[in-house]
Each structure stands twice: as C-alpha cells, then as structure tokens.
Design an enzyme around this catalytic site. Structure first.
Site, PDB file in Angstrom:
ATOM      1  N   TYR A 197      -0.535 -21.921   6.089  1.00 27.47           N
ATOM      2  CA  TYR A 197       0.524 -20.939   5.632  1.00 27.47           C
ATOM      3  C   TYR A 197       1.410 -20.894   6.772  1.00 27.47           C
ATOM      4  O   TYR A 197       0.879 -20.192   7.641  1.00 27.47           O
ATOM      5  CB  TYR A 197       0.206 -19.739   4.905  1.00 27.47           C
ATOM      6  CG  TYR A 197       1.538 -18.877   4.422  1.00 27.47           C
ATOM      7  CD1 TYR A 197       2.009 -19.232   3.492  1.00 27.47           C
ATOM      8  CD2 TYR A 197       1.879 -18.042   5.164  1.00 27.47           C
ATOM      9  CE1 TYR A 197       3.168 -18.561   2.617  1.00 27.47           C
ATOM     10  CE2 TYR A 197       3.115 -17.203   4.700  1.00 27.47           C
ATOM     11  CZ  TYR A 197       3.633 -17.430   3.474  1.00 27.47           C
ATOM     12  OH  TYR A 197       4.586 -16.728   2.943  1.00 27.47           O
ATOM     13  N   TYR A 302      -3.459 -13.968  -4.563  1.00 25.56           N
ATOM     14  CA  TYR A 302      -2.791 -13.276  -3.801  1.00 25.56           C
ATOM     15  C   TYR A 302      -3.398 -11.892  -2.988  1.00 25.56           C
ATOM     16  O   TYR A 302      -3.013 -11.526  -2.231  1.00 25.56           O
ATOM     17  CB  TYR A 302      -1.503 -12.911  -4.245  1.00 25.56           C
ATOM     18  CG  TYR A 302      -0.307 -14.147  -4.514  1.00 25.56           C
ATOM     19  CD1 TYR A 302      -0.610 -15.450  -4.171  1.00 25.56           C
ATOM     20  CD2 TYR A 302       0.993 -13.798  -4.945  1.00 25.56           C
ATOM     21  CE1 TYR A 302       0.230 -16.385  -4.340  1.00 25.56           C
ATOM     22  CE2 TYR A 302       1.772 -14.862  -5.156  1.00 25.56           C
ATOM     23  CZ  TYR A 302       1.377 -16.172  -4.805  1.00 25.56           C
ATOM     24  OH  TYR A 302       2.393 -17.106  -5.118  1.00 25.56           O
TER      25      TYR A 302
END
Length: 337
Positions: A197, A302
């Site tokens: 990420y 998440y």
C-alpha cells in the site's frame, strides 16, 4: 471510460499531448518498471465511470513535508557473506524476529563442530513455495524483517521478497455495487506477496488536518493507514514514542489503493521492515492468506485486529452512524466503523 481509453491508445504514442499524458492513468501505469512483465490494467464493464482525474498512480511512496528517513550514520544492514546466510539468526536483519519456532540448521559435516545457527527467516526458500510466507508468520500479525539495499547480500537473497516488488499482474475493475475493485489474471497462492500500500507519507498533524477538511471524515479514513506497528510510548526511538506517521493513498497511490474491504478477506496487511533505523516508515505489504483463483476479487479487512468493531456494529446506538459494509459474506459484520 471508452473515451479515456481511446485517447490514450490513439494519441499518447505520438509527439505532443504532453500535458494530457501527465494526467493519463494509462500512461502512469505503463511507466512502472514492472509493466512489461506484471501489468496493471483498468476495465469497466458496468457503467461509464472513470477514475478520478485528481488521482495519480505511483509505484513508490513519497515523503511529505516533515517526514524524514533515518540519517546515514544510523543506517545499517547485514554483513552476510552470501545469500544463504540471510536465513539464520545471526543475520543482522533478523535479529528482532521471533525464533521460538525456528528450524535447526542443516546437519553438520561428520567430525565438524555443531553449527549454532538456526533458521528463522519468514519465507520458504526452496521448492514450489519459495518466496511465500511461512504459515507461522502468515497466521500472525507479527512484522516481517527483510534484507535491503544497505545489506551485503545480493538482490536475489531469499529474504528480499517485498523489496523486489510486485510479481503479479493486477486488474482494476468496476464492481456492481462497491465502486472499483482489484483482481488478478493469474492464480495467487497462500502466502504469496501481492503488493504494497503506497501513498504520501504524512505527519500525524497533517493527517488530522486532512480528516478535518474531508467532507466525511470516515471516508478519508478509508485511505489513511497509520504506520503504528512499532509505536511505543517507552521506546528509546523518539520517532516511535508519539503519534505515528500515516500513509494517505487517496490522491496518489498504486493499484492496491482500490482493494475493497471484506469481513472474510483473502489478503492481510503486514508491516515490513527493511533498515531497522526506519521502523517509523515501515512498509504495508499485502499477502494472500488463502489461495485466490484468477479473476476472484482481492479483499482485506479494513478493521483487522480492531476488537470493538463487532460490538459497535451490534449496538443500535452506535451503528446508525457507522459505514455499512457491502461485502455480502456470510459472516459480514454489517458495518465497517
């Protein structure tokens, strides 16, 4: 979508159009060094939506104002004589890795003194699973310690999986009800590294400012990831004692920025450390936690590891202000946060 694709393929290989090329998402992803072997593509078979023109693809994170890596005098790497040495507990890069379940070294040659070294590296180094995370690490949330460019070992060291970068092609595609998603055109195996990420690494003060400016603060939190794996108020490193730096991938990031949430995910994020002096800037690396057939959407949780999320989702006084989950899994919690 069709117009954006047409302009890229018909005009951006020609001279001129320089300003248009800079903002072209297809030009951006074709500039990645991995593009010839592991391309990223963008498809939309659902509607006429296109990626935001304010978004820019990048293949490495950038440091914002106030964010600094460790100074040269504090940096270090292993001094292993060859790549094989980077599998053992005397490799400097692995000094903080848990070795409770380490493997003994190969049997010594007859007549030689027993070797004290133990294998403690995170990855399989031989056979079909070479380069895949070992089960013990994959089933934990422990950080991964890798060799890096400051080490004496070579670029083919078995302990440089994340450093060598993404090795799977990815497709950013339009889902039916959750915006954009990501899948691969090849099978991904359990323990395989997928991507990092990436984004703009910002100070905690700047992260709070951006949340305050966002129309919906919770929407901003979808793209902000705190680099807090090593945060400790008692740390001897002052950079780890206070609030952590954060990665903002909303307006600049890689393809992993479009990976959706699932309450039953097939990926997990691990903190990856190269130079130990830069723990405050550790990588966020996606690894598959199960076999993922080609074409299946890639997802991660998440709120992985946030213990109160399920309780809040069941509390009518709290869930009315929470973001609804659309993953559709049998174990769906109903809400994100």
């Amino acid at each position: 979508m069709e117009e954006a694709t047409r302009r890229h393929f018909f005009f951006h290989s020609k001279d001129g159009y320089d300003e248009e090329k800079v903002s072209c998402h297809f030009c951006q992803i074709r500039s990645f060094s991995t593009h010839p072997d592991y391309p990223v593509t963008i498809v939309n078979g659902e509607d006429d939506a296109v990626l935001s023109p304010n978004f820019r693809f990048m293949d490495k994170s950038v440091y914002s104002k106030g964010v600094e890596p460790a100074r040269a005098e504090f940096r270090s790497g292993c001094e292993c004589d060859d790549d094989e040495d980077c599998q053992y507990n005397n490799c400097h890069c692995l000094q903080e890795m848990d070795d409770d379940d380490s493997e003994p070294a190969d049997d010594p040659i007859y007549g030689a003194a027993p070797a004290p070294r133990k294998k403690i590296y995170a990855y399989h180094s031989h056979g079909a699973k070479a380069g895949f995370l070992k089960s013990k690490v994959l089933e934990s949330r422990e950080p991964i310690y890798e060799c890096h460019e400051g080490c004496s070992c070579g670029p083919h060291c078995a302990n440089r999986v994340v450093e060598r970068g993404r090795k799977v092609p990815l497709v950013i595609f339009r889902t039916k009800n959750r915006g954009w998603g990501v899948r691969s055109t090849v099978d991904i195996k359990r323990g395989q590294f997928v991507d990092k990420y990436m984004g703009e690494i910002i100070t905690p003060k700047e992260a709070d400012r951006r949340r305050a400016q966002s129309d919906i603060a919770q929407r901003k939190d979808v793209y902000l990831f705190a680099l807090d794996k090593f945060s400790n108020p008692d740390s001897i490193d002052e950079r780890l004692r206070g609030p952590p730096l954060e990665v903002d991938g909303e307006f600049m990031s890689g393809p992993s920025r479009f990976i959706n949430h699932s309450c039953d995910p097939n990926l997990r994020i691990f903190a990856r450390v190269g130079d130990h002096a830069d723990k405050h800037l550790h990588d966020l690396a996606f690894f598959a936690i199960e076999d993922v057939p080609k074409g299946q959407e890639l997802t991660f949780d998440y709120v992985d590891g946030v213990s109160d999320s399920e309780n809040d989702a069941l509390n009518p006084g709290k869930n009315r202000d929470m973001t609804k989950c659309l993953c559709g899994k049998a174990n769906c919690r109903g809400y994100l946060w």
